[in-house]
Design a protein around this motif. Structure first.
Motif, short mmCIF file in Angstrom:
data_model
loop_
_atom_site.label_atom_id
_atom_site.label_comp_id
_atom_site.label_asym_id
_atom_site.label_seq_id
_atom_site.Cartn_x
_atom_site.Cartn_y
_atom_site.Cartn_z
N UNK A 169 14.10 -3.64 -11.39
CA UNK A 169 12.91 -3.11 -12.06
C UNK A 169 12.23 -2.07 -11.20
N UNK A 170 11.84 -0.96 -11.79
CA UNK A 170 10.95 0.02 -11.16
C UNK A 170 9.82 0.31 -12.14
N UNK A 171 8.58 0.21 -11.67
CA UNK A 171 7.46 0.64 -12.51
C UNK A 171 7.61 2.12 -12.79
N UNK A 172 7.26 2.52 -14.01
CA UNK A 172 7.35 3.92 -14.43
C UNK A 172 5.96 4.37 -14.87
N UNK A 173 5.52 5.49 -14.31
CA UNK A 173 4.19 6.01 -14.63
C UNK A 173 4.29 7.43 -15.17
N UNK A 174 3.45 7.79 -16.15
CA UNK A 174 3.36 9.21 -16.52
C UNK A 174 2.67 9.97 -15.39
N UNK A 175 3.15 11.15 -15.08
CA UNK A 175 2.54 11.94 -14.02
C UNK A 175 1.14 12.40 -14.43
N UNK A 176 0.94 12.69 -15.71
CA UNK A 176 -0.39 12.97 -16.22
C UNK A 176 -0.94 11.70 -16.82
N UNK A 198 -0.19 17.34 -5.77
CA UNK A 198 0.13 16.91 -7.13
C UNK A 198 1.64 16.94 -7.33
N UNK A 199 2.18 15.85 -7.90
CA UNK A 199 3.62 15.81 -8.16
C UNK A 199 4.04 16.90 -9.14
N UNK A 200 3.14 17.27 -10.04
CA UNK A 200 3.47 18.35 -10.98
C UNK A 200 3.64 19.68 -10.25
N UNK A 250 0.85 -1.19 0.00
CA UNK A 250 0.00 0.00 0.00
C UNK A 250 0.88 1.24 0.00
N UNK A 251 0.51 2.24 -0.80
CA UNK A 251 1.18 3.53 -0.74
C UNK A 251 0.17 4.63 -0.96
N UNK A 252 0.62 5.85 -0.94
CA UNK A 252 -0.26 7.00 -1.07
C UNK A 252 0.10 7.83 -2.30
N UNK A 253 0.42 7.14 -3.40
CA UNK A 253 0.68 7.79 -4.68
C UNK A 253 -0.42 7.33 -5.65
N UNK A 254 -1.39 8.20 -5.89
CA UNK A 254 -2.57 7.84 -6.67
C UNK A 254 -2.92 8.96 -7.64
N UNK A 255 -3.57 8.57 -8.73
CA UNK A 255 -4.08 9.57 -9.67
C UNK A 255 -5.34 10.22 -9.11
N UNK A 256 -5.39 11.54 -9.23
CA UNK A 256 -6.60 12.30 -8.90
C UNK A 256 -6.85 13.27 -10.04
N UNK A 257 -8.03 13.18 -10.61
CA UNK A 257 -8.38 14.04 -11.75
C UNK A 257 -7.30 14.00 -12.82
N UNK A 258 -6.76 12.80 -13.04
CA UNK A 258 -5.80 12.61 -14.12
C UNK A 258 -4.38 13.00 -13.80
N UNK A 259 -4.08 13.38 -12.55
CA UNK A 259 -2.73 13.81 -12.18
C UNK A 259 -2.24 12.98 -10.99
N UNK A 260 -1.02 12.49 -11.07
CA UNK A 260 -0.47 11.67 -10.00
C UNK A 260 -0.15 12.53 -8.79
N UNK A 261 -0.67 12.10 -7.63
CA UNK A 261 -0.49 12.85 -6.38
C UNK A 261 0.33 12.03 -5.39
#
Length: 421
Positions: free
Chosen positions: A321-328, A17-19, A1-12
């Motif tokens: 290996x590290x999973x890689x996600x787009x921030x948007x 927001x990480x952005x 479990x972690x607290x990095x999730x998409x909200x309204x299309x943006x990774x938080x």
């Protein structure tokens, strides 16, 4: 479990927001979630609740003082492997009686430091270390509490570079010589035997190796007690793995690990010490980077990032290996493209992933490397005179820079030119 999730299309990270962080501090940077660190520590304390215990965070996995203070305030002890890490634990406000000193090459200066300011115990790894610690303790007029690390010759079934419990590894003394080494420790002045230490490796994804090792420790405990030694603590090290690839089956949970400890060692009445690092810190952090270029090669496309192997060395060093996600977040119907994800360092080894399917990306897009909280920032360097990247801690809707990016002037000013040049 972690607290990095998409909200309204943006990774938080939690509620930030990480952005937004990227705009404030620049890229690349590490970002840690206080909620994830807290939850993962609590999972271990809950798992060991039937037994007297102390959870000592392995500082080597993530050593930022702000993170250590967060965990220390929750009640964590600290596992240190150098004088520098010991100083970090003190700077974070951790009581010396909750600091355990591990490592195969403790120097006399490090022993003196810990004995002067206080220490819970030294996890001793060899006979020469025993003798050196005794001499330092005598010179200071101090008593050094010790466990002796035994090597149970158990295959941890992990990467060869992070396996520590086989007879060919440099760690500990062979368990079949433990009786004679404990006898020597008992005869040396100013040493106080308090227990046994064992640690078989890192990133273990099954419990069977732990069970093998702990059964040997249980047998040794009873043997040593029969010979008059006071064995009141069992330091079981760390090593429980995390799911770096979300598609793979999950490693055992802390509660399953705790049940194993209770089953194999609970009858001995010892205080249990564990030293988790990766499972507390790994999924608490991400590395955020920006795309510099998308380069079309002859038979592949390269995603060239502003993060490099000096910022996150695990893929280059371990093939990790590290999973890689787009921030948007990409739209659901978006077709993935295959990229070799690389950094700008002039090394072919500066490669994070090969043929990785990702949504189409372009220059200035942000990506996040998951599970980067452990052995990310702590193993970073300034190779190619690339500044160490910032570390950011998030709690709820707040974030703070907990290590700033140094300026080039600060880096250059560390060097000095002799007067004769």
């Amino acid at each position: 479990m972690d607290h990095f999730l998409y909200r309204n299309g943006s990774l938080h990270a939690e509620d930030v927001a990480l952005s937004e962080i990227a705009a404030a501090v620049g890229t690349p940077f590490y970002c840690y979630s206080a909620a994830t660190l807290t939850r993962h520590y609590q999972l271990f304390t809950e798992a060991l609740s039937p037994m007297p215990h102390l959870v000592c965070f392995a500082i080597k996995s993530l050593s930022n003082i702000a993170v250590l203070k967060l965990l220390g305030d929750l009640g964590a002890g600290m596992d240190v492997v150098s004088g520098g890490e010991y100083r970090r634990a003190l700077a974070a406000g951790v009581s010396p009686d909750k600091i355990v000193f591990s490592g195969v090459g403790k120097t006399a200066e490090e022993m003196q430091l810990a004995l002067t300011h206080g220490i819970r115990q030294f996890n001793v790894e060899s006979e020469p270390e025993l003798r050196a610690l005794s001499a330092v303790a005598v010179a200071l007029g101090k008593i050094a509490p010790i466990t002796i690390r035994v090597n149970p010759d158990v295959d941890a079934k992990t990467h060869e570079k992070i396996a520590t419990g086989k007879k060919e590894n440099k760690f500990g003394i062979p368990i079949n010589r433990a009786v004679e080494v404990y006898a020597e420790a008992a005869a040396l002045p100013n040493l106080q035997i308090v227990g046994i230490d064992v640690h078989i490796g890192s990133q273990l994804t099954e419990l069977e190796p732990f069970e093998q090792a702990y059964k040997k420790v249980a047998e040794l405990t009873e043997t040593l007690r029969a010979q008059g030694h006071s064995i009141t603590r069992l330091d079981l090290g760390g090593g429980l793995g995390i799911p770096y690839e979300r598609s793979n089956s999950a490693p055992p949970l802390p509660r399953e690990y705790g049940a194993l400890i209770q089953r194999t060692l609970g009858h001995l009445g010892c205080e249990i010490e564990i030293e988790p690092g990766r499972l507390i810190s790994g999924n608490s952090g991400v590395l955020v980077s920006k795309v510099i270029y998308v380069k079309n090669g002859e038979d592949r496309d390269f995603l060239i990032l502003d993060a490099a192997m000096n910022d996150l060395v695990r893929p280059s060093m371990y093939g990790a290996h590290h999973d890689i996600l787009p921030v948007i977040e990409a739209e659901a119907a978006t077709e993935a493209q295959s990229y070799d994800v690389v950094g700008p360092v002039c090394e072919t080894g500066d490669t994070f992933a090969k043929a990785r399917p990702l949504p189409p990306l372009q220059a200035d897009d942000l990506v996040a490397f998951r599970s980067a909280g452990a052995y990310g920032a702590v193993m970073a360097s300034e190779y190619n005179t690339r500044p160490l990247i910032p570390e950011v801690l998030v709690r709820g809707d707040q974030f703070a820079v907990i290590r700033a990016r140094p300026s080039y002037e600060e880096i250059l000013n560390r060097d000095s030119i002799p007067t004769w040049l």
